[in-house]
Design an enzyme around this catalytic site. Structure first.
Site, PDB file in Angstrom:
ATOM      1  N   GLU A   1      13.260  -7.122   9.900  1.00  0.00           N
ATOM      2  CA  GLU A   1      14.255  -8.197   9.816  1.00  0.00           C
ATOM      3  C   GLU A   1      14.021  -9.171   8.651  1.00  0.00           C
ATOM      4  O   GLU A   1      14.253 -10.370   8.798  1.00  0.00           O
ATOM      5  CB  GLU A   1      14.280  -8.976  11.141  1.00  0.00           C
ATOM      6  CG  GLU A   1      14.703  -8.102  12.304  1.00  0.00           C
ATOM      7  CD  GLU A   1      14.522  -8.758  13.672  1.00  0.00           C
ATOM      8  OE1 GLU A   1      15.305  -8.454  14.560  1.00  0.00           O
ATOM      9  OE2 GLU A   1      13.573  -9.550  13.854  1.00  0.00           O
TER      10      GLU A   1
HETATM   11  C1  TNX Z   1      13.691  -7.767  17.453  1.00  0.00           C
HETATM   12  S1  TNX Z   1      11.822  -5.589  17.214  1.00  0.00           S
HETATM   13  C2  TNX Z   1      12.550  -8.195  16.796  1.00  0.00           C
HETATM   14  C3  TNX Z   1      11.842  -9.383  17.298  1.00  0.00           C
HETATM   15  C4  TNX Z   1      12.521 -10.000  18.481  1.00  0.00           C
HETATM   16  C5  TNX Z   1      13.022  -8.910  19.388  1.00  0.00           C
HETATM   17  C6  TNX Z   1      13.623  -9.419  20.657  1.00  0.00           C
HETATM   18  C7  TNX Z   1      11.439  -6.311  15.968  1.00  0.00           C
HETATM   19  C8  TNX Z   1      10.582  -5.580  15.109  1.00  0.00           C
HETATM   20  N1  TNX Z   1      11.932  -7.524  15.776  1.00  0.00           N
HETATM   21  O1  TNX Z   1      11.695 -10.323  16.275  1.00  0.00           O
HETATM   22  O2  TNX Z   1      11.601 -10.798  19.133  1.00  0.00           O
HETATM   23  O3  TNX Z   1      13.979  -8.152  18.702  1.00  0.00           O
HETATM   24  O4  TNX Z   1      13.907  -8.363  21.522  1.00  0.00           O
END
Ligand code: TNX
Length: 574
Positions: free
Chosen positions: A352
């Protein structure tokens, strides 16, 4: 050594041949009668079935003629090897509180059960790095393994084969029966893990140790700690002290946050090691870094400190990929974290980072991967790392929800292996059902069956089974504020992921899993562990004595810091 029969089908009738009124019974007769009556009152249920174990063992050969009862005078004898003796000591510690037996530990060159428990290290037994064999006979228990890790897993199986009362923190009168026969067992995948996000909400060392206990019960061997995120930086770094003095003081919702000193972190690592669990530290880069930027604005692209962040959005923060100082920072941080890490892995996040795109992102990841390799560690990262060049042994953690990703498939072709954490099956921060109190639903609802019914080998299209290193259940903590919340989300789904990681695919069977899982409920109740009473699991009703023992035990134990916080799960978990 004498053995106590597990059943008393031929017990002498309590009435004597001599008419009762003919003479007063002597003291010895009275004592015998009382003993018999007590024996009948406590008439043991048949021992557990040998196959009633989670995760399902590879091979089970029951032999009811060999049922055995742990006697009060039992000795635990182990091969004369410090690691084997350490497992023997752990097993004794597990069994002493509920049984009240002394269970002394001794060593021998060729340990034999002789009415007790023998832990035998045997390289030649062909049981692999983590496998074990458990033989229960009327002579006692023999646990054989090629490594102390195998003995440790055998001890977990042994614990589950005893009555649920074995989880009691106080002595209980029980018939400590074990089902006769042989279990031969070994894991399907070498990597079986869970992740705890200690960044969104901070959790005390004691809470992490308790999570380690839960992992160990189900033969998981990796604990991934998500140590840094926008809301807080949780690990002390001497060369960049403000990461914790400034960056650790917040969390989701505005609470005080917190961090692990190096001594705290070493305590977690050493407790994990003693439970045959490798800690995988994650420093999430280049995104999810607001807390670092608050502490050191020089790392921010505009060199301006952002406000501390206590919300739950993602994707807005990043360290400046164009500034050399950023790479000095990363080398220092990863160097200090690597020095605290006996295991091979360093997780560098990579998810992300919406504002670091294309070649800039790839170039950044490749530099960080080199830093990790130069530290002698193996790179792990979320599967967004896929487009970057391969470095030796690198591992991508798949968290997608649809099992299709050509970029990941290509990274696998270039040598990457995968840890599977599909968001819609393994994300334990997802809610069980619309009406369960905590968690997310962006990847869907995950009831126990959804957590269990998927196959790591075939989950990502066009990735060969040989590239699958294992499975991991992540627990993100945006909505999780206490140990009770953690347990509510982990249990009973963590054992489902553990079974996918440990048990041969040929044993995969929802009906069998559901029934075996149900048997864990009374154990958790007795141990004072919170869990979600998922309606699809046929939980047995726990005997009142067990509930009472657990209740008195939890009320006398000193609460950990997060147990003291009010929790939404408290009212629903038990
Ligand atoms: C996605 S999974 C994220 C996290 C969040 C999560 C909540 C991932 C690698 N990143 O930053 O906490 O979703 O479900």
């Amino acid at each position: 050594m004498s053995t106590i029969p597990s059943r008393r089908p031929d017990a002498t009738p309590a009435t004597s041949q001599v008419p009762l009124q003919a003479r007063e019974p002597d003291a010895a007769t009275l004592a015998r009668t009382a003993e018999r009556a007590a024996g009948e009152l406590l008439a043991p249920a048949a021992p557990h079935r040998l196959a009633d174990v989670v995760p399902a063992p590879q091979q089970v050969q029951p032999d009811p003629t060999e049922d055995w009862v742990l006697p009060a005078e039992a000795v635990i004898v182990a091969s004369a090897d410090p690691a084997a003796l350490a497992v023997a000591a752990q097993l004794a510690e597990l069994l002493r509180p509920a049984t009240g037996y002394p269970l002394p530990v001794t060593d021998a060159t060729a340990p034999e059960p002789v009415g007790g428990i023998a832990l035998v290290l045997d390289d030649a037994a062909g049981l692999g790095a983590e496998g074990y064999r458990l033989d229960v006979t009327t002579d006692g228990v023999r646990l054989t393994a090629g490594t102390a890790t195998g003995l440790f897993y055998g001890a977990q199986t042994l614990r589950q084969l005893l009555p649920p009362a074995i989880e009691s923190p106080v002595p209980l009168t029980e018939h400590w029966a074990l089902p006769g026969g042989t279990i031969t067992d070994a894991p399907r995948f070498p990597y079986r893990g869970a992740m705890l996000d200690v960044a969104r909400h901070f959790f005390a060392v004691e809470d992490v140790l308790r999570v380690i206990d839960h992992l160990a019960r189900y033969k998981l061997n990796h604990l991934h700690l998500h140590l840094t995120d926008d809301q807080g930086w949780r690990i002390a770094v001497d060369s960049w002290p403000k990461l914790t003095t400034v960056g650790a003081t917040t969390e989701v919702g505005g609470g005080p946050g917190g961090h692990y000193t190096k001594a705290d972190y070493r305590r977690i690592v050493s407790y994990a090691t003693a439970h045959h669990i490798t800690v995988v530290p994650e420093i999430d880069l280049p995104g999810h870094t607001n807390s670092a930027l608050v502490a050191y604005p020089e790392l921010a692209p505009d060199k301006v400190a952002p406000p501390p962040y206590t919300g739950t959005e993602v994707g807005f923060s990043y360290v400046d990929p164009a500034d050399e100082r950023t790479y000095d920072f990363i080398a220092d941080v990863l160097g200090e974290v690597a020095a605290l890490t006996p295991g091979p892995w360093l997780h560098i996040g990579g998810d992300e980072a919406f504002k670091v795109k294309g070649e800039v992102y790839t170039g950044f990841v490749e530099r960080v991967q080199r830093i990790v390799a130069d530290l002698g560690k193996t790179v792990v990262g979320w599967h967004q790392l896929a487009p970057a060049a391969h470095v030796h042994d690198r591992v991508l953690q798949w968290w997608g929800t649809n099992g299709e990703d050509p970029t990941t498939v290509d990274a696998v072709r270039r040598g990457a292996r995968l840890i599977l954490s599909p968001g819609n099956h393994a994300y334990l921060d997802m809610k069980y059902a619309p009406d369960t109190p905590i968690g997310h639903d962006w990847a869907g609802l995950i009831d126990v069956r959804k957590a269990y019914d998927w196959d790591p080998d075939t989950h990502v299209a066009d990735v060969p089974a040989t590239a699958i290193l294992g499975v991991e259940a992540p627990l993100w903590t945006e909505s999780v504020t206490s140990l009770a919340d953690i347990e509510f989300l982990l249990l009973p789904r963590l054992p489902a992921i553990a079974e996918l990681g440990w048990s041969a695919r040929t044993t995969h069977d929802w009906d069998s899993f559901r029934d075996r899982l149900a048997g864990q409920g009374p154990r958790w109740v007795t141990a004072g562990i919170s869990f979600h009473r998922a309606p699809e699991i046929p939980w047995p009703t726990a005997p009142a004595t067990l509930t009472t023992a657990a209740a008195s035990a939890t009320s006398t134990a000193s609460p950990t810091p997060s147990q003291r916080r009010p929790s939404r799960a408290d009212t629903t978990a038990l």
